[in-house]
Design a protein around this motif. Structure first.
Motif: not given
Ligand code: CTP
Ligand code: MG
Length: 343
Positions: A37, A40, A44, A105, A107-108, A125-126, A129
């Motif tokens: 966490r 991330i 970000l 981004h 990864g999102l 939403y990531h 993970t």
């Protein structure tokens, strides 16, 4: 009027206690997950800084308050360096341009700005993970109530365990989702903390009532006093002479009994900031049945959004919980494999 519960056998209480403890062990994230966490968040923050120089992101909510689940969402608050409060900022257009940026981004996914809510946010939403998250702006009081909850969680392991059991119970009974008209996790956590303060002898003190100085210190945030006693090493429990030694299982059953048999919802407010009783009449909050006062924002009633129907539904879940957990039935396997079997 509820039928009295049968007497508990020591063996039944022991099983109940193990189930409650297991709930915490099964659902609490480990250090690796907490580290993910933070990772991330760092990623970000550096991404957001490309457009918003001086932006800082901070985690709050259950990633930080000690009551997080492996799959809990990431609650993130953004502030800008040199800007103390949101005053003078156009939060809605910042959220909208933040959403446009986050769409780039890699990864999102599922970027969704929600600008009509009381607190405007952008949801995401990531993908790697599978975690969901949202970013709000200057949600400063939430950062403080997160610290308050974390302090209570650190006082006694039973606080944590009981909050996990209650959150699992709320999710399974479908009464723990404010976006669908029920109560937020935060609301349930306040209910647990209030009960533990009211227990005789209490399990936890009222941290907002303890201070070393003559007068309660004043730390104002958005016009509210966010002071609470956080020097936990120095904290001498007021109940030290008659310390509460109940098991988590007994406390869980006690909680279900408290909210179905003892606590007078019509008369009283669930309020963790003071030990003296607070009435719904004092607060002029008589139109709702479940009234939960935020510990800092005293105008905020966590139960304000509940319909009468939902209120009944929540009360019924507590009443059913009381009889399910308060009745020893032979059919329960003595060696269960998961707390889920019990629920
Ligand atoms: N919060 C608040 N007032 C509310 C709802 C939420 O101040 N009415 C703040 C609290 O600090 C809370 C955080 O927002 O901890 C996040 O809310 P939520 O995600 O609903 O609860 P969590 O405590 O994070 O629990 P969960 O594990 O279900 O995400
Ligand atoms: Mg959360």
């Amino acid at each position: 009027q509820l039928a009295p519960l049968p007497p508990m056998t020591p063996a039944f209480l022991k099983t109940l206690n193990t189930v409650c403890q297991q709930c915490y062990r099964d659902f609490a994230p480990d250090d690796v997950e907490l580290g993910v966490r933070e990772h991330i968040l760092q990623d970000l923050e550096s991404f957001v800084k490309r457009q918003f120089t001086g932006a800082r992101l901070r985690l709050f909510g259950s990633s930080k308050n000690g009551f997080g689940f492996k799959q809990s969402d990431l609650d993130i608050c953004m502030v800008l360096d040199g800007q103390e409060t949101a005053e003078g900022l156009d939060c809605i257009s910042i959220i909208e341009s933040l959403a446009r940026l986050l769409r780039k981004h890699p990864g999102l996914r599922n970027i969704l700005p929600i600008t009509t809510a009381k607190v405007p946010i952008v949801k995401f939403y990531h993908a790697r993970t599978g975690l969901e998250g949202d970013i709000s702006l200057y949600n400063t009081l939430a950062l403080h109530n997160t610290r308050l909850l974390a302090s209570y969680a650190a006082i006694d392991l039973r606080v944590k365990m009981l909050c996990y059991v209650t959150k699992v119970f709320a999710k399974l009974c479908d009464i723990g989702d404010a976006s669908r008209g029920s109560l937020s996790s935060y609301g349930f956590t306040l209910m647990v903390l209030f009960y533990l303060q009211q227990r005789n002898p209490p399990v936890i003190p009222v941290l907002q009532e303890i201070y070393d100085e003559e007068k309660k210190p004043e730390v104002l945030v958005d016009g509210w006093n966010v002071y609470f006693y956080d020097d936990l090493d120095k904290l001498v429990s007021p109940s030290i002479r008659q310390k509460n030694l109940e098991s988590v299982g007994a406390l869980w059953l006690g909680l279900l009994q408290f909210y179905t048999e003892t606590f007078d919802f019509r008369e009283h407010v669930i309020s963790i900031r003071q030990s003296a009783a607070l009435t719904t009449f004092n607060k002029q909050w008589t139109s709702k049945y479940i009234v939960i006062e935020d510990p800092f924002d005293l105008n905020h009633n966590l139960g304000a959004g509940l319909s009468r129907r939902m209120t009944n539904f929540i009360m019924k879940a507590f009443i059913n919980g009381r009889s399910v957990f308060g009745t020893s039935v032979k059919a329960y396997p003595p060696e269960y494999t998961s707390p889920m079997e019990f629920f």
